[in-house]
Design an enzyme around this catalytic site. Structure first.
Site, PDB file in Angstrom:
ATOM      1  N   LYS A  26      96.683  -7.961 -71.962  1.00 50.62           N
ATOM      2  CA  LYS A  26      95.693  -7.716 -73.008  1.00 50.62           C
ATOM      3  C   LYS A  26      96.370  -7.329 -74.327  1.00 50.62           C
ATOM      4  O   LYS A  26      96.012  -7.844 -75.391  1.00 50.62           O
ATOM      5  CB  LYS A  26      94.729  -6.606 -72.537  1.00 50.62           C
ATOM      6  CG  LYS A  26      93.611  -6.282 -73.497  1.00 50.62           C
ATOM      7  CD  LYS A  26      92.408  -5.700 -72.782  1.00 50.62           C
ATOM      8  CE  LYS A  26      92.576  -4.265 -72.347  1.00 50.62           C
ATOM      9  NZ  LYS A  26      92.392  -3.300 -73.454  1.00 50.62           N
ATOM     10  N   ARG A  31      97.828  -9.048 -79.969  1.00 46.82           N
ATOM     11  CA  ARG A  31      98.845  -9.156 -81.018  1.00 46.82           C
ATOM     12  C   ARG A  31      99.154 -10.608 -81.330  1.00 46.82           C
ATOM     13  O   ARG A  31      99.536 -10.936 -82.461  1.00 46.82           O
ATOM     14  CB  ARG A  31     100.094  -8.387 -80.585  1.00 46.82           C
ATOM     15  CG  ARG A  31      99.872  -6.857 -80.611  1.00 46.82           C
ATOM     16  CD  ARG A  31     100.868  -6.151 -79.703  1.00 46.82           C
ATOM     17  NE  ARG A  31     100.849  -4.693 -79.817  1.00 46.82           N
ATOM     18  CZ  ARG A  31      99.954  -3.879 -79.233  1.00 46.82           C
ATOM     19  NH1 ARG A  31      98.957  -4.393 -78.513  1.00 46.82           N
ATOM     20  NH2 ARG A  31     100.050  -2.566 -79.367  1.00 46.82           N
ATOM     21  N   GLY A  99      89.029  -0.864 -78.342  1.00 45.36           N
ATOM     22  CA  GLY A  99      89.713   0.104 -79.195  1.00 45.36           C
ATOM     23  C   GLY A  99      90.973  -0.475 -79.819  1.00 45.36           C
ATOM     24  O   GLY A  99      91.310  -0.175 -80.973  1.00 45.36           O
ATOM     25  N   ARG A 127      84.796   6.655 -79.977  1.00 47.77           N
ATOM     26  CA  ARG A 127      86.240   6.878 -79.871  1.00 47.77           C
ATOM     27  C   ARG A 127      86.859   7.316 -81.202  1.00 47.77           C
ATOM     28  O   ARG A 127      86.430   6.903 -82.262  1.00 47.77           O
ATOM     29  CB  ARG A 127      86.913   5.631 -79.308  1.00 47.77           C
ATOM     30  CG  ARG A 127      86.363   5.359 -77.897  1.00 47.77           C
ATOM     31  CD  ARG A 127      87.038   4.228 -77.222  1.00 47.77           C
ATOM     32  NE  ARG A 127      88.427   4.527 -76.962  1.00 47.77           N
ATOM     33  CZ  ARG A 127      89.280   3.641 -76.470  1.00 47.77           C
ATOM     34  NH1 ARG A 127      88.867   2.405 -76.222  1.00 47.77           N
ATOM     35  NH2 ARG A 127      90.533   3.977 -76.245  1.00 47.77           N
ATOM     36  N   SER A 172     100.885   7.232 -79.005  1.00 49.38           N
ATOM     37  CA  SER A 172      99.898   6.158 -78.975  1.00 49.38           C
ATOM     38  C   SER A 172     100.479   4.885 -79.573  1.00 49.38           C
ATOM     39  O   SER A 172     100.843   4.848 -80.757  1.00 49.38           O
ATOM     40  CB  SER A 172      98.651   6.573 -79.759  1.00 49.38           C
ATOM     41  OG  SER A 172      97.860   5.435 -80.043  1.00 49.38           O
ATOM     42  N   GLN A 174      98.776   2.314 -80.106  1.00 47.42           N
ATOM     43  CA  GLN A 174      97.782   1.780 -81.042  1.00 47.42           C
ATOM     44  C   GLN A 174      98.013   2.345 -82.442  1.00 47.42           C
ATOM     45  O   GLN A 174      97.939   1.621 -83.428  1.00 47.42           O
ATOM     46  CB  GLN A 174      96.368   2.093 -80.564  1.00 47.42           C
ATOM     47  CG  GLN A 174      96.017   1.342 -79.293  1.00 47.42           C
ATOM     48  CD  GLN A 174      94.584   1.556 -78.849  1.00 47.42           C
ATOM     49  OE1 GLN A 174      93.873   2.387 -79.406  1.00 47.42           O
ATOM     50  NE2 GLN A 174      94.179   0.818 -77.846  1.00 47.42           N
ATOM     51  N   ASP A 320      97.042   3.420 -68.872  1.00 44.91           N
ATOM     52  CA  ASP A 320      95.814   2.722 -68.466  1.00 44.91           C
ATOM     53  C   ASP A 320      95.659   2.654 -66.947  1.00 44.91           C
ATOM     54  O   ASP A 320      94.636   2.177 -66.451  1.00 44.91           O
ATOM     55  CB  ASP A 320      95.808   1.292 -69.022  1.00 44.91           C
ATOM     56  CG  ASP A 320      95.628   1.274 -70.529  1.00 44.91           C
ATOM     57  OD1 ASP A 320      95.097   2.264 -71.087  1.00 44.91           O
ATOM     58  OD2 ASP A 320      96.026   0.277 -71.159  1.00 44.91           O
ATOM     59  N   LYS A 347      89.544   7.520 -73.614  1.00 48.93           N
ATOM     60  CA  LYS A 347      89.660   6.081 -73.368  1.00 48.93           C
ATOM     61  C   LYS A 347      88.247   5.476 -73.342  1.00 48.93           C
ATOM     62  O   LYS A 347      87.322   6.049 -73.886  1.00 48.93           O
ATOM     63  CB  LYS A 347      90.432   5.834 -72.065  1.00 48.93           C
ATOM     64  CG  LYS A 347      91.908   6.222 -72.156  1.00 48.93           C
ATOM     65  CD  LYS A 347      92.635   5.390 -73.183  1.00 48.93           C
ATOM     66  CE  LYS A 347      94.098   5.765 -73.299  1.00 48.93           C
ATOM     67  NZ  LYS A 347      94.772   5.039 -74.391  1.00 48.93           N
ATOM     68  N   ARG A 351      88.062   9.396 -68.663  1.00 47.59           N
ATOM     69  CA  ARG A 351      88.520   8.947 -67.340  1.00 47.59           C
ATOM     70  C   ARG A 351      88.840  10.090 -66.386  1.00 47.59           C
ATOM     71  O   ARG A 351      88.872   9.875 -65.169  1.00 47.59           O
ATOM     72  CB  ARG A 351      89.724   8.003 -67.489  1.00 47.59           C
ATOM     73  CG  ARG A 351      89.302   6.663 -68.051  1.00 47.59           C
ATOM     74  CD  ARG A 351      90.423   5.658 -68.126  1.00 47.59           C
ATOM     75  NE  ARG A 351      89.854   4.367 -68.501  1.00 47.59           N
ATOM     76  CZ  ARG A 351      90.530   3.368 -69.060  1.00 47.59           C
ATOM     77  NH1 ARG A 351      91.818   3.501 -69.302  1.00 47.59           N
ATOM     78  NH2 ARG A 351      89.923   2.239 -69.360  1.00 47.59           N
TER      79      ARG A 351
HETATM   80  C1  S3P Z   1      97.196  -0.307 -76.157  1.00 51.57           C
HETATM   81  C2  S3P Z   1      97.658   0.979 -76.169  1.00 51.57           C
HETATM   82  C3  S3P Z   1      97.101   2.037 -75.309  1.00 51.57           C
HETATM   83  C4  S3P Z   1      96.232   1.491 -74.180  1.00 51.57           C
HETATM   84  C5  S3P Z   1      95.344   0.383 -74.625  1.00 51.57           C
HETATM   85  C6  S3P Z   1      96.132  -0.753 -75.247  1.00 51.57           C
HETATM   86  C7  S3P Z   1      97.808  -1.283 -77.073  1.00 51.57           C
HETATM   87  O1  S3P Z   1      96.337   2.908 -76.100  1.00 51.57           O
HETATM   88  O2  S3P Z   1      95.459   2.516 -73.608  1.00 51.57           O
HETATM   89  O3  S3P Z   1      94.609  -0.128 -73.525  1.00 51.57           O
HETATM   90  O4  S3P Z   1      97.625  -2.495 -76.883  1.00 51.57           O
HETATM   91  O5  S3P Z   1      98.501  -0.846 -78.020  1.00 51.57           O
HETATM   92  P1  S3P Z   1      97.041   4.171 -76.821  1.00 51.57           P
HETATM   93  O6  S3P Z   1      98.227   3.646 -77.478  1.00 51.57           O
HETATM   94  O7  S3P Z   1      96.065   4.710 -77.823  1.00 51.57           O
HETATM   95  O8  S3P Z   1      97.334   5.145 -75.719  1.00 51.57           O
END
Ligand code: S3P
Length: 438
Positions: A26, A31, A99, A127, A172, A174, A320, A347, A351
């Protein structure tokens, strides 16, 4: 996308056997669209995850004028528009449950010449977004959220960004990725330091697109103002999806399952490390590197598990996978303790809370804490558990049925399609007697 009436009915027992390939990763799929859109030239993707989250990203870039062919059996062709080629969408972009789409795209959109608004479903609307909007504001971005810092996100364009040197308060990927993507457009250098290593797909893929990224310890830096060059991307199977089957085969006596072409990037293999510490029998075969990402076939055989104290340095590497790991812990001999995982509370659902409630329904002693859980392994009972619309919780409780006393029913399962289209038939193929109803 709320799909509150799809129920999984999973009769007790069974074992997992055969050879399967779970769908594409995913994170890498998201990306591939974002970088492919910003690149010059045509990016060909294979193994793209056709889940709702990734389709939300794909549609959002289409809405910004990017021509994208597919997906067709995991093949996507992105006709890149270059760093300055995105167009103002005519409506708010709806990112559903995703997210990752929202946080990463906020970094890209903060640097555009146009205004843009992002919204999501009920879960995404709760979120936290301040973790990206606060550092983006210090780069010069103008972004509005609700007073609570949640979506919708209104991004004002036409604001030049400048690079920052940011120490992230939470580990994180993200947040790191959002700031690096904004940094591509910023004047000067952007450096992000993470408190612990998180998934590094953005860094690897930027390099694959010909962009210089400097990594020193826990710090990642890049200079703004460069260009991305289109490239080919072969997306490996998602270790986060494989994880359910790793747990299922580990807990169901008689299981022997081969998971093919699984991404084993060192920043993602916490689930393998943790299950092995618990006594699981996982072996990696045919290890290779595909498009800059390490990949292997993973053989999983049943083995009795024992409780452990989960090392905190594994938490970001398995972030995850905890819903599935909690099921392993419920089937293990003794107590398993997780600490340092407050992120699980923000999340797709809380969770810690939702898994504890489901485990209680099944008769398991699970004690939630602010930032983790203590689970004492025991007999898995039966009953109706609620996934609260969280895909990973629905799939985790599906695996619990392998060791249950009687049928487990799981409510609110439609969001399984956000990350794992075809889960029901793949699970059936491996030996789980799962039925989707409603
Ligand atoms: C992800 C980073 C994770 C993960 C999410 C996908 C990503 O989140 O939980 O499912 O693709 O960068 P966090 O980086 O906020 O922990």
């Amino acid at each position: 996308m709320s799909g509150s009436n799809l129920q999984f009915c999973v009769p007790a027992g069974g074992r997992l056997q055969g050879t399967v390939r779970v769908p594409g990763d995913k994170s890498i799929s998201h990306r591939s669209i974002m970088l492919g859109a910003l690149a010059e030239g045509v990016t060909q993707v294979s193994g793209f995850l056709e889940g709702e989250d990734n389709l939300a990203t794909l549609e959002a870039f289409r809405a910004m004028g990017v021509k994208i062919d597919g997906p067709n059996h995991g093949r996507v062709t992105i006709h890149g528009v270059g760093m300055a080629g995105l167009r103002k969408p005519t409506a708010m972009l709806n990112l559903g449950n995703s997210g990752t789409s929202m946080r990463l795209m906020t970094g890209i959109l903060a640097a555009q010449s146009f205004d843009c608004s992002l919204m999501g479903d009920e879960s995404l609307s709760k979120r936290p977004m301040k973790r990206v909007t606060v550092p983006l504001a210090s780069m010069g971005a103008r972004i509005e959220t609700t007073a609570a810092g949640t979506p919708p996100v209104l991004i004002h364009g036409g604001t030049p960004l400048r690079g920052i040197d940011y120490l992230m308060p939470v580990a994180s990927a993200q947040v790191k990725s959002c700031l690096l993507l904004a940094g591509l457009f910023a004047q000067g250098r952007t450096c992000v330091t993470e408190p612990a290593p998180t998934r590094d797909h953005t860094e690897r893929m930027l390099r694959g697109f010909g962009y210089a990224v400097d990594v020193t310890g826990n710090q990642v830096c890049l200079n703004g103002g460069g260009r991305l060059r289109a490239c080919g991307i072969d997306v490996p199977a998602d270790i986060s999806s494989a994880a359910f089957f790793m747990v299922g085969a580990s807990i169901a006596p008689g299981s022997d399952l081969l998971l093919q072409h699984v991404g084993i990037n060192p920043t993602r293999i916490g689930v393998i490390n943790i299950l092995r510490l618990m006594g699981a029998d996982l072996s990696l075969r045919n290890e290779r590197v595909v498009g800059g990402e390490p990949v292997a076939d993973v053989r999983v055989r049943y083995a009795p598990l024992h409780g452990i104290r989960i090392p905190e340095d594994q938490v970001p590497l398995a972030i995850d996978e905890f819903p599935a790991i909690f099921i392993a812990a419920a089937c293990a001999d003794g107590e398993t303790t997780l600490t340092g995982a407050h992120e699980l509370r923000v999340k797709e659902s809380d969770r810690i809370q939702v898994m504890a409630e489901g485990l209680h329904t099944l008769g398991i002693d699970a004690r939630p804490t602010d930032e983790g859980m203590v689970i004492r392994g025991g007999r898995i009972g039966s009953g109706v558990v609620h996934s609260r619309g969280d895909h990973r919780i629905a799939m985790s409780f599906t695996m619990a049925a392998l060791r249950a006393q009687a049928t487990i029913r799981i409510n609110d399962c439609a969001n399984v399609n956000t990350s794992f289209p075809g889960f029901v038939s793949l699970a059936q193929h491996t030996g789980i007697n799962l039925r989707a109803e409603g």
